[in-house]
Design a protein around this motif. Sequence first.
Motif, PDB file in Angstrom:
ATOM      1  N   GLN A   1       0.847  -1.183   0.000  1.00 24.86           N
ATOM      2  CA  GLN A   1       0.000   0.000   0.000  1.00 24.86           C
ATOM      3  C   GLN A   1       0.892   1.245   0.000  1.00 24.86           C
ATOM      4  N   VAL A   2       0.513   2.206  -0.794  1.00 24.64           N
ATOM      5  CA  VAL A   2       1.261   3.450  -0.901  1.00 24.64           C
ATOM      6  C   VAL A   2       0.539   4.533  -0.114  1.00 24.64           C
ATOM      7  N   GLN A   3       1.272   5.238   0.726  1.00 29.64           N
ATOM      8  CA  GLN A   3       0.729   6.384   1.441  1.00 29.64           C
ATOM      9  C   GLN A   3       1.399   7.654   0.924  1.00 29.64           C
ATOM     10  N   LEU A   4       0.587   8.688   0.747  1.00 29.17           N
ATOM     11  CA  LEU A   4       1.069   9.961   0.221  1.00 29.17           C
ATOM     12  C   LEU A   4       0.650  11.080   1.157  1.00 29.17           C
ATOM     13  N   VAL A   5       1.596  11.944   1.505  1.00 30.03           N
ATOM     14  CA  VAL A   5       1.300  13.059   2.399  1.00 30.03           C
ATOM     15  C   VAL A   5       1.820  14.344   1.768  1.00 30.03           C
ATOM     16  N   GLU A   6       0.891  15.254   1.487  1.00 26.95           N
ATOM     17  CA  GLU A   6       1.255  16.533   0.886  1.00 26.95           C
ATOM     18  C   GLU A   6       1.536  17.575   1.953  1.00 26.95           C
ATOM     19  N   SER A   7       2.362  18.546   1.564  1.00 23.87           N
ATOM     20  CA  SER A   7       2.628  19.699   2.427  1.00 23.87           C
ATOM     21  C   SER A   7       3.062  20.862   1.553  1.00 23.87           C
ATOM     22  N   GLY A   8       3.093  22.045   2.162  1.00 23.91           N
ATOM     23  CA  GLY A   8       3.605  23.206   1.448  1.00 23.91           C
ATOM     24  C   GLY A   8       2.570  24.193   0.968  1.00 23.91           C
ATOM     25  N   GLY A   9       1.298  23.869   1.145  1.00 20.77           N
ATOM     26  CA  GLY A   9       0.265  24.804   0.721  1.00 20.77           C
ATOM     27  C   GLY A   9       0.215  26.016   1.634  1.00 20.77           C
ATOM     28  N   GLY A  10      -0.604  26.996   1.248  1.00 21.89           N
ATOM     29  CA  GLY A  10      -0.741  28.184   2.073  1.00 21.89           C
ATOM     30  C   GLY A  10      -1.451  29.287   1.346  1.00 21.89           C
ATOM     31  N   LEU A  11      -1.440  30.457   1.981  1.00 16.64           N
ATOM     32  CA  LEU A  11      -2.047  31.657   1.411  1.00 16.64           C
ATOM     33  C   LEU A  11      -0.939  32.531   0.846  1.00 16.64           C
ATOM     34  N   VAL A  12      -1.027  32.850  -0.440  1.00 15.41           N
ATOM     35  CA  VAL A  12      -0.007  33.666  -1.083  1.00 15.41           C
ATOM     36  C   VAL A  12      -0.668  34.714  -1.962  1.00 15.41           C
ATOM     37  N   GLN A  13       0.071  35.761  -2.252  1.00 18.24           N
ATOM     38  CA  GLN A  13      -0.415  36.789  -3.158  1.00 18.24           C
ATOM     39  C   GLN A  13      -0.149  36.379  -4.600  1.00 18.24           C
ATOM     40  N   ALA A  14      -0.974  36.853  -5.486  1.00 20.96           N
ATOM     41  CA  ALA A  14      -0.794  36.581  -6.909  1.00 20.96           C
ATOM     42  C   ALA A  14       0.602  37.005  -7.352  1.00 20.96           C
ATOM     43  N   GLY A  15       1.195  36.177  -8.197  1.00 24.24           N
ATOM     44  CA  GLY A  15       2.531  36.435  -8.701  1.00 24.24           C
ATOM     45  C   GLY A  15       3.628  35.743  -7.924  1.00 24.24           C
ATOM     46  N   ASN A  16       3.287  35.291  -6.730  1.00 23.35           N
ATOM     47  CA  ASN A  16       4.279  34.612  -5.900  1.00 23.35           C
ATOM     48  C   ASN A  16       4.365  33.123  -6.224  1.00 23.35           C
ATOM     49  N   SER A  17       5.224  32.437  -5.461  1.00 21.05           N
ATOM     50  CA  SER A  17       5.499  31.029  -5.732  1.00 21.05           C
ATOM     51  C   SER A  17       5.349  30.177  -4.479  1.00 21.05           C
ATOM     52  N   LEU A  18       5.153  28.901  -4.699  1.00 22.75           N
ATOM     53  CA  LEU A  18       5.120  27.908  -3.628  1.00 22.75           C
ATOM     54  C   LEU A  18       5.782  26.639  -4.128  1.00 22.75           C
ATOM     55  N   THR A  19       6.278  25.849  -3.190  1.00 20.58           N
ATOM     56  CA  THR A  19       6.736  24.507  -3.519  1.00 20.58           C
ATOM     57  C   THR A  19       5.916  23.519  -2.704  1.00 20.58           C
ATOM     58  N   LEU A  20       5.161  22.702  -3.407  1.00 18.61           N
ATOM     59  CA  LEU A  20       4.385  21.648  -2.769  1.00 18.61           C
ATOM     60  C   LEU A  20       5.201  20.370  -2.749  1.00 18.61           C
ATOM     61  N   SER A  21       5.117  19.655  -1.643  1.00 15.06           N
ATOM     62  CA  SER A  21       5.850  18.400  -1.500  1.00 15.06           C
ATOM     63  C   SER A  21       4.885  17.258  -1.265  1.00 15.06           C
ATOM     64  N   CYS A  22       5.283  16.087  -1.718  1.00 14.46           N
ATOM     65  CA  CYS A  22       4.486  14.879  -1.514  1.00 14.46           C
ATOM     66  C   CYS A  22       5.434  13.781  -1.065  1.00 14.46           C
ATOM     67  N   ALA A  23       5.362  13.423   0.203  1.00 16.88           N
ATOM     68  CA  ALA A  23       6.203  12.364   0.742  1.00 16.88           C
ATOM     69  C   ALA A  23       5.491  11.031   0.602  1.00 16.88           C
ATOM     70  N   ALA A  24       6.152  10.086  -0.042  1.00 19.47           N
ATOM     71  CA  ALA A  24       5.559   8.773  -0.274  1.00 19.47           C
ATOM     72  C   ALA A  24       6.175   7.746   0.662  1.00 19.47           C
ATOM     73  N   SER A  25       5.390   6.772   1.014  1.00 20.57           N
ATOM     74  CA  SER A  25       5.880   5.631   1.798  1.00 20.57           C
ATOM     75  C   SER A  25       5.175   4.380   1.314  1.00 20.57           C
ATOM     76  N   GLY A  26       5.804   3.252   1.562  1.00 17.63           N
ATOM     77  CA  GLY A  26       5.233   1.982   1.162  1.00 17.63           C
ATOM     78  C   GLY A  26       5.760   1.459  -0.157  1.00 17.63           C
ATOM     79  N   ARG A  27       6.330   2.359  -0.946  1.00 20.74           N
ATOM     80  CA  ARG A  27       6.892   1.964  -2.244  1.00 20.74           C
ATOM     81  C   ARG A  27       7.733   3.125  -2.764  1.00 20.74           C
ATOM     82  N   SER A  28       8.737   2.798  -3.563  1.00 23.55           N
ATOM     83  CA  SER A  28       9.603   3.835  -4.114  1.00 23.55           C
ATOM     84  C   SER A  28       8.915   4.597  -5.241  1.00 23.55           C
TER      85      SER A  28
END
Length: 124
Positions: A1-28
């Motif tokens: 079974q593969v588990q996925l956990v996202e992070s990195g979201g938030g409130l930002v102003q238009a024009g800005n940037s974010l990096t979203l991450s997804c940590a996986a476990s259970g399989r490469s």
Amino acid sequence: QVQLVESGGGLVQAGNSLTLSCAASGRSVSTLTMGWFRQAPGKDREFVAEIRWGLGTTYYQDSVRGRFTISKDNAKNTVYLIVNSLKPEDTAVYYCAARNSRLGSPNVGNYDYWGQGTQVTVSS
């Protein structure tokens, strides 16, 4: 079974940037096709980006191509979505997903595993 956990979201102003991450476990992640989807209030979940196992070929939704970049770090078993030049219409819950195949269309129905999502809100 593969588990996925996202992070990195938030409130930002238009024009800005974010990096979203997804940590996986259970399989490469090196053996999975990894994707990002998003769902805005009142709308269907839609494809954003995908990186296929093997050659690492990437695909993007037309509206994000050139602004978003999907990548993965096999050593960390993590997939990233760098989102640049954010627009208010990018506001949505962003979901990480994984599928076994590297063939076929990157549709919601073709994905086997899903994370819980991370909220991205872009203010104008």
